[in-house]
Design a protein around this motif. Structure first.
Motif, PDB file in Angstrom:
ATOM      1  N   ARG A  20       0.613  -1.110  -0.104  1.00  0.00           N
ATOM      2  CA  ARG A  20      -0.019  -0.085   0.151  1.00  0.00           C
ATOM      3  C   ARG A  20       0.830   1.307  -0.056  1.00  0.00           C
ATOM      4  O   ARG A  20       1.713   1.486   0.779  1.00  0.00           O
ATOM      5  CB  ARG A  20      -0.983  -0.128   1.100  1.00  0.00           C
ATOM      6  N   GLY A  21       0.523   2.182  -0.853  1.00  0.00           N
ATOM      7  CA  GLY A  21       1.084   3.466  -0.913  1.00  0.00           C
ATOM      8  C   GLY A  21       2.292   3.445  -2.180  1.00  0.00           C
ATOM      9  O   GLY A  21       2.978   4.625  -2.234  1.00  0.00           O
ATOM     10  N   LEU A  22       2.551   2.239  -2.503  1.00  0.00           N
ATOM     11  CA  LEU A  22       3.777   2.014  -3.408  1.00  0.00           C
ATOM     12  C   LEU A  22       3.013   2.540  -4.915  1.00  0.00           C
ATOM     13  O   LEU A  22       2.103   1.864  -5.398  1.00  0.00           O
ATOM     14  CB  LEU A  22       4.056   0.707  -3.628  1.00  0.00           C
ATOM     15  N   LYS A  23       3.675   3.508  -5.528  1.00  0.00           N
ATOM     16  CA  LYS A  23       3.531   3.782  -7.124  1.00  0.00           C
ATOM     17  C   LYS A  23       4.037   2.646  -7.788  1.00  0.00           C
ATOM     18  O   LYS A  23       5.146   2.197  -7.401  1.00  0.00           O
ATOM     19  CB  LYS A  23       4.033   5.185  -7.289  1.00  0.00           C
ATOM     20  N   LEU A  24       3.331   2.104  -8.715  1.00  0.00           N
ATOM     21  CA  LEU A  24       3.810   1.331  -9.828  1.00  0.00           C
ATOM     22  C   LEU A  24       3.861   1.702 -11.035  1.00  0.00           C
ATOM     23  O   LEU A  24       3.376   2.466 -11.629  1.00  0.00           O
ATOM     24  CB  LEU A  24       2.913  -0.133  -9.947  1.00  0.00           C
ATOM     25  N   LEU A  25       5.162   1.447 -11.729  1.00  0.00           N
ATOM     26  CA  LEU A  25       5.732   1.952 -13.046  1.00  0.00           C
ATOM     27  C   LEU A  25       5.770   0.776 -13.944  1.00  0.00           C
ATOM     28  O   LEU A  25       6.014  -0.076 -13.775  1.00  0.00           O
ATOM     29  CB  LEU A  25       6.897   2.815 -13.108  1.00  0.00           C
TER      30      LEU A  25
END
Length: 99
Positions: A20-25
């Motif tokens: 949670r809270g991680l941006k995924l690229l």
């Protein structure tokens, strides 16, 4: 580490609590001539990279070294936003030339 280009993002509303809270690229690795490779991969982002930027990517256990993320199931992590890349025969990338 490897160099990759940010091509997009992934939105996942259902995921493990540790993510949670991680941006995924969405990334494409860059070859030795500065060209993006055709395959895509997903990496977590803790540096705030945007589409079009080149990033440094760490993989495997090295991607989980940040405090509090040791047990997070991350395979790849953007650990830096690149300003320039130079090699023997010249400059492959300059961030200011991209915008």
């Amino acid at each position: 580490m490897q160099i990759a280009k940010v091509c997009g993002t992934v939105v996942s509303t259902q995921k493990l609590d540790s993510m949670r809270g991680l941006k995924l690229l969405v990334l494409q690795t860059i070859d030795s001539d500065g060209r993006p490779q055709p395959q895509y991969e997903v990496a977590a982002d803790l540096v705030g990279a945007g589409v079009g930027e080149w990033v440094l990517v760490s993989r495997g256990s090295a991607a989980r070294v940040e405090s509090g993320r040791e047990d997070c199931p991350i395979d790849a992590l953007a650990i830096g936003i690149i300003d320039t890349v130079s090699v023997e025969n010249g400059q492959l990338y300059n961030k200011k030339d991209q915008y």
